[in-house]
Design an enzyme around this catalytic site. Sequence first.
Site, PDB file in Angstrom:
ATOM      1  N   ALA A 144      -1.626  10.517  -4.857  1.00 49.41           N
ATOM      2  CA  ALA A 144      -1.912   9.092  -5.002  1.00 49.41           C
ATOM      3  C   ALA A 144      -2.699   8.796  -6.277  1.00 49.41           C
ATOM      4  CB  ALA A 144      -2.695   8.620  -3.784  1.00 49.41           C
ATOM      5  N   VAL A 155       8.961  16.566  -0.611  1.00 52.78           N
ATOM      6  CA  VAL A 155       9.551  15.225  -0.632  1.00 52.78           C
ATOM      7  C   VAL A 155      10.626  15.110  -1.702  1.00 52.78           C
ATOM      8  CG1 VAL A 155       7.455  14.086   0.243  1.00 52.78           C
ATOM      9  CG2 VAL A 155       7.771  14.353  -2.229  1.00 52.78           C
ATOM     10  N   ALA A 176      -0.269  21.077   1.738  1.00 50.87           N
ATOM     11  CA  ALA A 176      -1.393  20.255   2.221  1.00 50.87           C
ATOM     12  C   ALA A 176      -1.030  19.481   3.488  1.00 50.87           C
ATOM     13  CB  ALA A 176      -1.821  19.294   1.117  1.00 50.87           C
ATOM     14  N   ILE A 177       0.158  18.866   3.530  1.00 50.29           N
ATOM     15  CA  ILE A 177       0.511  18.039   4.690  1.00 50.29           C
ATOM     16  C   ILE A 177       0.640  18.896   5.951  1.00 50.29           C
ATOM     17  CG2 ILE A 177       2.316  16.533   5.665  1.00 50.29           C
ATOM     18  CD1 ILE A 177       2.760  15.438   2.834  1.00 50.29           C
ATOM     19  N   VAL A 216       8.227  20.139   4.328  1.00 49.65           N
ATOM     20  CA  VAL A 216       8.657  21.041   3.247  1.00 49.65           C
ATOM     21  C   VAL A 216       8.744  20.342   1.888  1.00 49.65           C
ATOM     22  CG1 VAL A 216       9.888  22.668   4.733  1.00 49.65           C
ATOM     23  CG2 VAL A 216      11.079  20.633   3.890  1.00 49.65           C
ATOM     24  N   HIS A 221     -32.052  19.508  -4.737  1.00 47.51           N
ATOM     25  CA  HIS A 221     -32.158  20.495  -3.666  1.00 47.51           C
ATOM     26  C   HIS A 221     -32.658  19.812  -2.396  1.00 47.51           C
ATOM     27  CE1 HIS A 221     -32.887  24.261  -1.632  1.00 47.51           C
ATOM     28  NE2 HIS A 221     -34.061  23.782  -1.249  1.00 47.51           N
ATOM     29  N   GLY A 275       0.815  -1.219   0.000  1.00 43.08           N
ATOM     30  CA  GLY A 275       0.000   0.000   0.000  1.00 43.08           C
ATOM     31  C   GLY A 275       0.846   1.265   0.000  1.00 43.08           C
TER      32      GLY A 275
HETATM   33  C1  FAD Z   1       1.354  12.734   5.362  1.00 38.01           C
HETATM   34  C2  FAD Z   1       0.967  12.536   3.928  1.00 38.01           C
HETATM   35  C3  FAD Z   1      -0.338  12.743   3.537  1.00 38.01           C
HETATM   36  C4  FAD Z   1      -0.704  12.564   2.210  1.00 38.01           C
HETATM   37  N1  FAD Z   1      -2.007  12.760   1.854  1.00 38.01           N
HETATM   38  C5  FAD Z   1      -2.376  12.590   0.566  1.00 38.01           C
HETATM   39  C6  FAD Z   1      -3.728  12.736   0.175  1.00 38.01           C
HETATM   40  O1  FAD Z   1      -4.606  13.006   0.990  1.00 38.01           O
HETATM   41  N2  FAD Z   1      -4.049  12.551  -1.134  1.00 38.01           N
HETATM   42  C7  FAD Z   1      -3.101  12.244  -2.074  1.00 38.01           C
HETATM   43  O2  FAD Z   1      -3.441  12.090  -3.248  1.00 38.01           O
HETATM   44  N3  FAD Z   1      -1.804  12.105  -1.732  1.00 38.01           N
HETATM   45  C8  FAD Z   1      -1.419  12.253  -0.439  1.00 38.01           C
HETATM   46  N4  FAD Z   1      -0.112  12.069  -0.095  1.00 38.01           N
HETATM   47  C9  FAD Z   1       0.851  11.719  -1.153  1.00 38.01           C
HETATM   48  C10 FAD Z   1       0.737  10.228  -1.507  1.00 38.01           C
HETATM   49  O3  FAD Z   1       0.963   9.461  -0.358  1.00 38.01           O
HETATM   50  C11 FAD Z   1       1.717   9.883  -2.606  1.00 38.01           C
HETATM   51  O4  FAD Z   1       1.515  10.726  -3.705  1.00 38.01           O
HETATM   52  C12 FAD Z   1       1.555   8.446  -3.047  1.00 38.01           C
HETATM   53  O5  FAD Z   1       1.744   7.554  -1.984  1.00 38.01           O
HETATM   54  C13 FAD Z   1       2.557   8.120  -4.154  1.00 38.01           C
HETATM   55  O6  FAD Z   1       2.361   6.800  -4.550  1.00 38.01           O
HETATM   56  P1  FAD Z   1       3.548   5.946  -5.176  1.00 38.01           P
HETATM   57  O7  FAD Z   1       2.932   4.657  -5.602  1.00 38.01           O
HETATM   58  O8  FAD Z   1       4.267   6.739  -6.169  1.00 38.01           O
HETATM   59  O9  FAD Z   1       4.592   5.679  -3.994  1.00 38.01           O
HETATM   60  P2  FAD Z   1       4.476   5.321  -2.469  1.00 38.01           P
HETATM   61  O10 FAD Z   1       3.105   5.298  -1.971  1.00 38.01           O
HETATM   62  O11 FAD Z   1       5.473   6.196  -1.799  1.00 38.01           O
HETATM   63  O12 FAD Z   1       4.997   3.826  -2.421  1.00 38.01           O
HETATM   64  C14 FAD Z   1       6.303   3.492  -2.774  1.00 38.01           C
HETATM   65  C15 FAD Z   1       6.653   2.156  -2.138  1.00 38.01           C
HETATM   66  O13 FAD Z   1       7.880   1.708  -2.682  1.00 38.01           O
HETATM   67  C16 FAD Z   1       8.610   1.050  -1.671  1.00 38.01           C
HETATM   68  N5  FAD Z   1      10.027   1.029  -2.087  1.00 38.01           N
HETATM   69  C17 FAD Z   1      10.835   2.093  -2.263  1.00 38.01           C
HETATM   70  N6  FAD Z   1      12.056   1.695  -2.701  1.00 38.01           N
HETATM   71  C18 FAD Z   1      11.994   0.345  -2.804  1.00 38.01           C
HETATM   72  C19 FAD Z   1      12.924  -0.646  -3.218  1.00 38.01           C
HETATM   73  N7  FAD Z   1      14.166  -0.332  -3.644  1.00 38.01           N
HETATM   74  N8  FAD Z   1      12.541  -1.950  -3.187  1.00 38.01           N
HETATM   75  C20 FAD Z   1      11.282  -2.287  -2.772  1.00 38.01           C
HETATM   76  N9  FAD Z   1      10.359  -1.389  -2.382  1.00 38.01           N
HETATM   77  C21 FAD Z   1      10.714  -0.091  -2.411  1.00 38.01           C
HETATM   78  C22 FAD Z   1       8.341   1.875  -0.435  1.00 38.01           C
HETATM   79  O14 FAD Z   1       8.548   1.106   0.733  1.00 38.01           O
HETATM   80  C23 FAD Z   1       6.874   2.247  -0.631  1.00 38.01           C
HETATM   81  O15 FAD Z   1       6.026   1.340   0.044  1.00 38.01           O
HETATM   82  C24 FAD Z   1       0.276  12.202   1.243  1.00 38.01           C
HETATM   83  C25 FAD Z   1       1.599  11.998   1.633  1.00 38.01           C
HETATM   84  C26 FAD Z   1       1.943  12.146   2.955  1.00 38.01           C
HETATM   85  C27 FAD Z   1       3.379  11.908   3.365  1.00 38.01           C
END
Ligand code: FAD
Length: 463
Positions: free
Chosen positions: A317, A270, A182-183, A268, A442, A38
Amino acid sequence: MKQYDVAIIGSGPGGYVAAIRAAQLKLKTVIIERDRLGGVCLNWGCIPTKALLKSAELFDEISHAKTFGIQVETARADFPAIIKRSRQVADMNSKGVDFLMRKNNVDVLYGTATFETPHSLIVSDAQGKTQTVAADHIIIATGARPKNIPGVEVDGERIIDSKTAMTLEKQPESLAIIGAGAIGVEFAYFYATLGTKVTLIEMLDHILPLEDEEISAVVARNFKRKKITMHTSTMVTKVEKQENGVAIHLKNGDKEEHLTAEKVLLAVGVQGNVSGLNLAKIGVTHRQGFIEVNDWYQTNVAGVYAIGDIIGPPLLAHVASHEGLICVEKITGLSPHALDYNSIPACTYCQPQVASIGLSEQQAKEQGYEIKIGRFPYTASGKARAIGARDGLVKLIFEAKYGELLGAHIVGNEATELIGELGIAKTLEATPEALFGTVHAHPTLSEMIMEAAGDAQERAIHI
Ligand SMILES: Cc1cc2nc3c(=O)[nH]c(=O)nc-3n(C[C@H](O)[C@H](O)[C@H](O)COP(=O)(O)OP(=O)(O)OC[C@H]3O[C@@H](n4cnc5c(N)ncnc54)[C@H](O)[C@@H]3O)c2cc1C
């Protein structure tokens, strides 16, 4: 060595959605995850924060129950129980992804993946055991992690990041948050509502700096009422750990000041998780930690793709998931549409909520558009009055001549749900006439969208 059609590194909303689509398209698929299924979104981002915010909202509502004719003697926030619920919700979601992987026959490998060649990966598990996985196509979906600022080192105690902020054992008495995106804003609302003294520090000139200024101003007004101290156009010059807290030195123009807080939350932005992937060995290029891709998420190396936060903004996400779908469909020879990055909804789940899509008023003007704006305030909506949510605004920005919806901005109750209608409107190129001519039930908050479209044509009814 096991051979796959597709191997995906990372199981966030980018990776796991890509894996499901690949399996649906009959590709033999493996997903590799070093933490929890996830990714950040389900475990350390979107979902656990929304669970925390729900507790804060409920507490807020109970504090105002009298307004609705309900007497509540005492309401007390049980901080550890709030954190526990949020973790349970995250666990539930992670287990949901595990179920989906099994249902779709996607192999899951727990471990850290490193490229050996563009078509093979070495996966090392927590016990140090390694195995090699080969695949015709490898999708990098490794996401991002919180960025630091020079001289401010996250120690997980006094200076924390978002992951620690959502798992603290004890509620801090005071919290300074550096970064009002946002965060930062969501944590400001959460902690301030529970009674922590919150200070929000932003380098740019308004909080939620990516949002339309008129919208951010409504949030700022509400935060002021909540006694959140806000410093905008302000740089943090130094953060010093002290015995009982942290001293933060600020600079706003020529003015310098300092404040103290029990903890500092660094929010600040990512940076992409590129390190450890061995990208240099296979020749994949990245810029400032974000991998460069084309419209179909192909990197500069054949057979290697990247999606989600690892390719840079918008860091959301739902963007990661859609990139995953498009990437996989293209791999299998389908003809998906390229993602329209001008039509991405962005939401902030504080109260009042903020949701937007497309251009802000300022951006539309800077891009030379002649515009017509339609506004409708929550205070004029019957439904908003009935539910006691009178603070807010719907603002729609149309291109003046042909009526193209350039941008939509909502601040107020359920803004993050309301924006869905405007996403469809934008995709289908709805005009103000179409939005105003669509019969809305409405009393609903969505009537405000119809009215704002009417306002852009000077025929709104209730203002
Ligand atoms: C506090 C917070 C609140 C947020 N709220 C929202 C929100 O409300 N709505 C929204 O749209 N976005 C939100 N975001 C942003 C959102 O979480 C990200 O945009 C989203 O998770 C990105 O998805 P992704 O699949 O690119 O990567 P991620 O969800 O970051 O997943 C990447 C995965 O890759 C794994 N990984 C990394 N390197 C390796 C490796 N070498 N080998 C194996 N596994 C690895 C990591 O462990 C991780 O589980 C929020 C972020 C934070 C920090």
